[in-house]
Design an enzyme around this catalytic site. Structure first.
Site, PDB file in Angstrom:
ATOM      1  N   HIS A   1       0.870  -1.172   0.000  1.00  0.00           N
ATOM      2  CA  HIS A   1       0.000   0.000   0.000  1.00  0.00           C
ATOM      3  C   HIS A   1       0.912   1.229   0.000  1.00  0.00           C
ATOM      4  CE1 HIS A   1      -2.792   2.971   1.779  1.00  0.00           C
ATOM      5  NE2 HIS A   1      -3.775   2.169   1.407  1.00  0.00           N
TER       6      HIS A   1
ATOM      7  N   ASP B   1       3.314  -4.513   8.003  1.00  0.00           N
ATOM      8  CA  ASP B   1       2.093  -3.732   7.818  1.00  0.00           C
ATOM      9  C   ASP B   1       0.927  -4.699   8.004  1.00  0.00           C
ATOM     10  OD1 ASP B   1      -0.195  -2.569   6.871  1.00  0.00           O
ATOM     11  OD2 ASP B   1       0.684  -1.790   5.019  1.00  0.00           O
TER      12      ASP B   1
ATOM     13  N   GLN C   1      -4.299  -5.188   6.974  1.00  0.00           N
ATOM     14  CA  GLN C   1      -5.310  -6.117   6.461  1.00  0.00           C
ATOM     15  C   GLN C   1      -5.313  -7.458   7.188  1.00  0.00           C
ATOM     16  OE1 GLN C   1      -7.678  -5.341   4.516  1.00  0.00           O
ATOM     17  NE2 GLN C   1      -6.939  -3.373   3.780  1.00  0.00           N
TER      18      GLN C   1
ATOM     19  N   LYS D   1     -10.113  -0.720  10.558  1.00  0.00           N
ATOM     20  CA  LYS D   1     -10.260  -1.907   9.717  1.00  0.00           C
ATOM     21  C   LYS D   1     -10.579  -3.147  10.546  1.00  0.00           C
ATOM     22  CE  LYS D   1      -7.013  -0.143   6.262  1.00  0.00           C
ATOM     23  NZ  LYS D   1      -7.780   0.226   5.072  1.00  0.00           N
TER      24      LYS D   1
ATOM     25  N   CYS E   1      -4.808   2.580  -3.789  1.00  0.00           N
ATOM     26  CA  CYS E   1      -3.589   3.153  -3.181  1.00  0.00           C
ATOM     27  C   CYS E   1      -2.407   2.204  -3.291  1.00  0.00           C
ATOM     28  CB  CYS E   1      -3.799   3.514  -1.713  1.00  0.00           C
ATOM     29  SG  CYS E   1      -5.093   4.679  -1.434  1.00  0.00           S
TER      30      CYS E   1
HETATM   31  C1  LIG Z   1      -2.201  -2.903   3.509  1.00  0.00           C
HETATM   32  C2  LIG Z   1      -2.553  -1.529   3.985  1.00  0.00           C
HETATM   33  N1  LIG Z   1      -1.610  -0.774   4.555  1.00  0.00           N
HETATM   34  C3  LIG Z   1      -1.875   0.449   5.027  1.00  0.00           C
HETATM   35  C4  LIG Z   1      -3.120   1.012   4.926  1.00  0.00           C
HETATM   36  C5  LIG Z   1      -3.348   2.408   5.436  1.00  0.00           C
HETATM   37  O1  LIG Z   1      -4.193   2.412   6.529  1.00  0.00           O
HETATM   38  P1  LIG Z   1      -4.756   3.759   7.135  1.00  0.00           P
HETATM   39  O2  LIG Z   1      -5.366   4.527   6.002  1.00  0.00           O
HETATM   40  O3  LIG Z   1      -5.757   3.334   8.143  1.00  0.00           O
HETATM   41  O4  LIG Z   1      -3.611   4.501   7.748  1.00  0.00           O
HETATM   42  C6  LIG Z   1      -4.140   0.285   4.322  1.00  0.00           C
HETATM   43  C7  LIG Z   1      -5.488   0.871   4.167  1.00  0.00           C
HETATM   44  O5  LIG Z   1      -6.119   0.819   3.140  1.00  0.00           O
HETATM   45  C8  LIG Z   1      -3.848  -1.027   3.852  1.00  0.00           C
HETATM   46  O6  LIG Z   1      -4.800  -1.774   3.269  1.00  0.00           O
END
Ligand SMILES: Cc1ncc(COP(=O)(O)O)c(C=O)c1O
Lengths: 410, 145
Positions: free
Chosen positions: A127, A204, A207, A230, A368
């Site tokens: 992401h 990270d 998910q 999430k 993203c």
């Molecule tokens: C794999 C992953 N990393 C990071 C994020 C970023 O999360 P946040 O927008 O809650 O900071 C997301 C959110 O879509 C994600 O799916």
């Protein structure tokens, strides 16, 4: 369709008020859970109760409410520590979310470890929030930004990853589960490989946190980041777990109230962990909501939820395969509750608009994660993602909508 | 036909649709119509990047009227692109600058011009106006010379 369910799905759905509404006069089907999940009533009530009865600033008052608030806040920290099995609540930093956690790390761990000519390693399925902070750190430090390749099936190319580890990057940062492909990466193995060179590994977990039981000690990751929103908790709170030895060695990220010990005109000494990394007034109600969400998840049972979501995903894959011209983006052996797909030449935005009009929320676009779109040479995908409250009937409605969109658009 | 007359004509065409499906089918049909931009202009130079869909826009000016052509990679977006071209192309810069896109409200497609859609359409309309402004300036300069 007789399926043995691990919990009472109807009772669970009743806990989520947002699911009970009409969209364009049709029963709302919410399949955008990878973006954010809906909130159960216990979470909503917890946030409400804080502002109705308990609101006060924490860690700084001798008065009754402030003390109670501080205790509740620190209890929540312990709940989070237990939830991911960290050794101590000192290893739990509250942030705004995964993005905030990653920026904290890129800044602070980056300052500690990365110098000119060094390198940082990520994968091609990250992401943007686990990609851009590291990339920018590398630009700033004149360091090398290494990106492990992705196979046609949408898995990390482990040979390439191993090869890049030989360049001895200072930090490795990888997604546990891809928000586009649904791939569950073999992070145990990837962490072990990096530790051969004593490289700290950041996971990270945005998910994966609501998808399986996380045990940071068993994983032996050095850092683990996730977002509350999430995992059925409020927006605006996230967590950064870090091994104490790292957090102790790292310089503070932001400066201000709360995170200091002594301040004089000449110098400032910093507070102990975890407060060293929590400058300013935190989002207390969201932290308490996160605690409620954890309790909610644990009442139903992590294992049951994972088992049920796996049934949903298998059913959705099987039903979607009926759609003529469908192409799944990513066919990982281990998949979490995310499916990305395209249909023939149909633009995902077109299909998304029609599916939306049928009352179904899915996500279209690049999610993203533009590097992985580039890898597959596509502008975007349609993505359905599932949570504990989704049903087989909803999948039927969704598949019917996809078929309708395909007919209208071809 | 003036811009206003074309807009009224479109509103009339859309008034016969009972539901969104018919409307979208019509947009899709229009979107599938022949390419509305010459391939030499379907390049990054003429690209308006939306996050969700992409739009290409080209404009030319013969001293009196502006001619627009455009395309999109998404067919529903392209249907709306087609409507915008039908309305604004073939008119003087003055007339283009004077008019607006409220006809899209009246046919229930206003949401497609919302900035949250990021489909390139809002930027396309802005870009069309910008072209009109530039052409108007050019025309005025020539008159003054
Ligand atoms: C794999 C992953 N990393 C990071 C994020 C970023 O999360 P946040 O927008 O809650 O900071 C997301 C959110 O879509 C994600 O799916």
């Amino acid at each position: 369709m007789e399926k043995k369910l691990p919990f009472d799905i109807r009772a669970v759905r009743l806990q989520f008020p947002a699911l009970d509404q009409l969209v364009y006069n049709k029963p709302f089907v919410y399949l955008d859970n990878a973006a954010t999940t809906q909130k159960p009533r216990v979470v909503i009530d917890r946030v409400k109760a804080w502002y109705e009865l308990e609101n006060s600033n924490i860690h700084r008052g001798v008065h009754y409410l402030s003390q109670q608030g501080t205790i509740a806040f620190e209890n929540a920290r312990q709940t989070v520590a237990n939830f991911i099995n960290s050794k101590s609540s000192r290893e739990i930093i509250f942030t705004k979310g995964t993005t905030d956690s990653m920026n904290l790390l890129a800044s602070s761990l980056g300052k500690l470890l990365v110098k000119e000519g060094d390198s940082v390693l990520v994968t091609g399925m990250e992401h943007h929030s686990n990609f851009v902070p590291w990339q920018q750190l590398c630009v700033e430090r004149k360091a090398n930004f290494l990106v492990a390749g992705i196979t046609e099936n949408g898995e990390v190319d482990l040979d390439h990853y191993t090869e890049l580890l030989e360049k001895k990057p200072k930090i490795v940062s990888i997604a546990h589960v891809s928000n586009v492909l649904g791939t569950i990466n073999p992070i145990e193995e990837m962490i072990r490989l990096a530790h051969v060179y004593d490289i700290p590994v950041v996971i990270d977990g945005a998910q994966s946190i609501c998808n399986q039981k996380i045990d940071v000690q068993a994983l032996d990751c050095d850092f683990f980041a996730f977002s509350g929103h999430k995992m059925y908790a409020p927006m605006g709170v996230g967590v950064l777990f870090g091994k104490e030895k790292w957090l102790d060695a790292m310089p503070p990220y932001q400066f201000g109230g709360e995170m200091v010990n002594q301040v004089s005109i000449d110098e400032t000494s910093f507070n102990v962990l975890p407060f060293k990394f929590e400058a300013g007034t935190p989002n207390v109600s969201a932290v308490l909501g996160l605690e409620s969400a954890i309790n909610f998840i644990e009442t139903i049972g992590n294992v049951s939820i994972a088992a049920y979501k796996d049934q949903l995903i298998q059913y959705a894959l099987q039903r979607l395969a009926e759609v003529k011209g469908i192409k799944f983006i990513g066919n990982p052996v281990h998949r979490a509750s995310v499916i990305s797909f395209l249909i023939d030449e149909i633009h995902p935005y077109d299909a998304g608009m029609i599916i939306d009009k049928l009352g179904i929320a899915i996500r279209t676009g690049h999610h993203c994660a533009q590097p992985i779109m580039e890898r597959f040479g596509i502008p975007g995908t349609m993505r359905a993602s599932f949570a504990m409250y989704n049903t087989f009937e909803e999948i039927d409605i969704f598949v019917a909508a996809v078929k309708k969109a395909a007919i209208m658009l071809s | 036909m003036t811009i206003e007359q074309t807009q009224q004509q479109i509103i009339g065409e859309f008034s016969i649709f009972d539901d969104w499906m018919e409307k979208y089918n019509y947009l899709i049909e229009m979107g599938k119509d022949c390419p509305i931009i010459e391939t030499q202009y379907k390049t990054n130079n003429y690209l308006i990047n939306g996050c969700q869909s992409r739009v290409w826009l080209h404009a030319s000016f013969d001293g009196n009227i502006v001619h627009f052509s455009a395309d999109s990679d998404a067919v529903i977006t392209k249907g709306i692109v087609n409507l915008l071209i039908r309305v604004f192309s073939g008119h003087s810069p003055e007339e283009i600058l004077k008019s607006d896109t409220t006809f899209l409200d009246q046919i229930g497609l206003k949401e497609h011009l919302s900035p949250t859609r990021s489909n390139g359409l809002l930027s396309m309309v802005k870009q069309m106006k910008l072209y009109a402004q530039i052409f108007q300036l050019k025309a005025n300069q020539q008159v003054n010379e």
